[in-house]
Design a protein around this motif. Sequence first.
Motif, short mmCIF file in Angstrom:
data_model
loop_
_atom_site.label_atom_id
_atom_site.label_comp_id
_atom_site.label_asym_id
_atom_site.label_seq_id
_atom_site.Cartn_x
_atom_site.Cartn_y
_atom_site.Cartn_z
N LYS A 44 72.60 34.69 -4.95
CA LYS A 44 73.41 33.51 -5.20
C LYS A 44 74.70 33.85 -5.93
O LYS A 44 75.78 33.33 -5.60
CB LYS A 44 72.60 32.49 -6.00
CG LYS A 44 73.33 31.18 -6.28
CD LYS A 44 73.65 30.41 -5.01
CE LYS A 44 74.29 29.06 -5.31
NZ LYS A 44 74.69 28.34 -4.07
N ASP A 102 65.38 36.80 5.22
CA ASP A 102 66.82 36.60 5.37
C ASP A 102 67.57 37.36 4.28
O ASP A 102 68.62 37.96 4.53
CB ASP A 102 67.16 35.11 5.30
CG ASP A 102 66.64 34.34 6.51
OD1 ASP A 102 66.40 34.99 7.55
OD2 ASP A 102 66.49 33.11 6.41
N SER A 103 67.02 37.32 3.08
CA SER A 103 67.65 38.01 1.96
C SER A 103 67.75 39.50 2.20
O SER A 103 68.81 40.11 2.01
CB SER A 103 66.88 37.75 0.67
OG SER A 103 67.40 38.52 -0.40
N SER A 150 64.08 28.24 -3.33
CA SER A 150 63.39 29.24 -2.52
C SER A 150 64.08 29.41 -1.18
O SER A 150 64.61 28.46 -0.60
CB SER A 150 61.93 28.84 -2.31
OG SER A 150 61.23 28.88 -3.53
N ARG A 151 64.09 30.64 -0.71
CA ARG A 151 64.68 30.97 0.57
C ARG A 151 63.69 31.82 1.37
O ARG A 151 62.63 32.20 0.87
CB ARG A 151 65.96 31.77 0.38
CG ARG A 151 66.99 31.16 -0.54
CD ARG A 151 68.22 32.04 -0.59
NE ARG A 151 69.25 31.49 -1.47
CZ ARG A 151 70.49 31.94 -1.50
NH1 ARG A 151 70.87 32.92 -0.68
NH2 ARG A 151 71.38 31.41 -2.32
N GLN A 152 64.07 32.15 2.56
CA GLN A 152 63.28 33.09 3.33
C GLN A 152 63.61 34.51 2.84
O GLN A 152 64.75 34.95 2.92
CB GLN A 152 63.62 32.97 4.82
CG GLN A 152 63.12 31.69 5.47
CD GLN A 152 61.59 31.64 5.50
OE1 GLN A 152 60.92 32.65 5.74
NE2 GLN A 152 61.05 30.46 5.23
#
Length: 435
Positions: free
Chosen positions: A375, A408-409, A403-405
């Motif tokens: 971020k 993807d990160s 929260s993200r996948q």
Amino acid sequence: MTQPLWSKSGSAKQSELLDKITNFMSGEDIILDRQLFIYDVQASQAHAEGLARINVIQSSELKQITNVLQELSEQFISGELELDKRFEDCHSAIEWFLTEKLGETGKKIHTGRSRNDQVSVATRLYCRDALSQLKHQCLVVADTCLTLAKQHEFDVLPGYTHLQRAVPSSWGMWFAAFAEAFCDNASAANDTYHLVNSNPLGTAAGYGVNLELDREYTTQALGFNRKQINPMYVQNSRGKVELQVLGSFKNALLDIRRMAWDLSLFSTSEYGFIQVGDDFSTGSSIMPNKHNPDAVELMRAAYSTLVGAYNELESLLSLPSGYQRDLQNTKGALLKGVSASIQCLELVPDLLKSLTINVDKCEQAVDASMFATDKAVELVIEDDMPFRDAYRHIKNNYQELESRQAKDSIKNRVSPGACGNLMLHEISERLESLV
């Protein structure tokens, strides 16, 4: 036991005192020499050929010696001849065998050499083979890790610093890290090989002899890339060479210790990231529920055995120039350290292949806080915010994180070598260049 050359005729060699002294001075030497015997025979053959080249022995005698040394090797390999307490060491065993078979001709083998350069050349040949095995095993481990890195390139693994969750990472990166490490270890083994690949034969007890020994010939015959020139340095390098060899093994065992630590942690119920294959695990003698990664833990412990051997050698070498009998004790430390290390290294590829990765558990272990760095970088790119300002903003506004996948990160982390750009092809090319 065969009688040492220096024994006085008529001495009570079977007396209790002499037996105690002999056992103290020889100890396990003859047992340890079983690992060096074939190398000593090989060096004896080259030495005999060298003596024939300067007419110390005749061509007919060389042929006899060659035939008997071949017979000796075959009998030792088949188990017909056993090195036991009849002999003081492998050197006396060879001379005894030649003399028994050839009489006066057999006695000529020791012309122009000492047991000092005899043990040095046998040890040097052993060290070359040990380093070749080390290099090979490191490349096998590296290749295994590279294959697994490709297979699990984007499988999520939480990244840790200070044993605290840090950022999303991948099993691809974990395996690739060890692939590159073992390429380094193979390269170091190769460098050490070239450093120690010098011929000490023909330097006798450390001061040379009054014979024009053909040391160039024995150097070539034994496959050395050069001769070790100074006889005194040959003796002074006893132990030093062995330390270099064990140092190369330390490089590899250090990485195995770190790898084993990771696997020990990741296989606990608290982490639950992996399961170690049944062949590498044991149960408990009292607790039916246990599935213990014992082999992994013993791999972690293997480094301590190697360091013990290394420290034994290092502490022994507080000596003046020239040969000292203390140097006999370099043999046990070297053989123990090498044997334990190779035994461990040989198991690593199969251990890694046995792992079952719990992908779901790994992904569940990545929480929103682990995307803080992502971020902050996004604020730099999207809002043109200086990184330190972005860092403080995220630090003071954790509530903005979501929260993200994790996949993807890790795919977005494309800096060279990072999860999204592991550069496995380049590691593969390096590995191939070391074969």
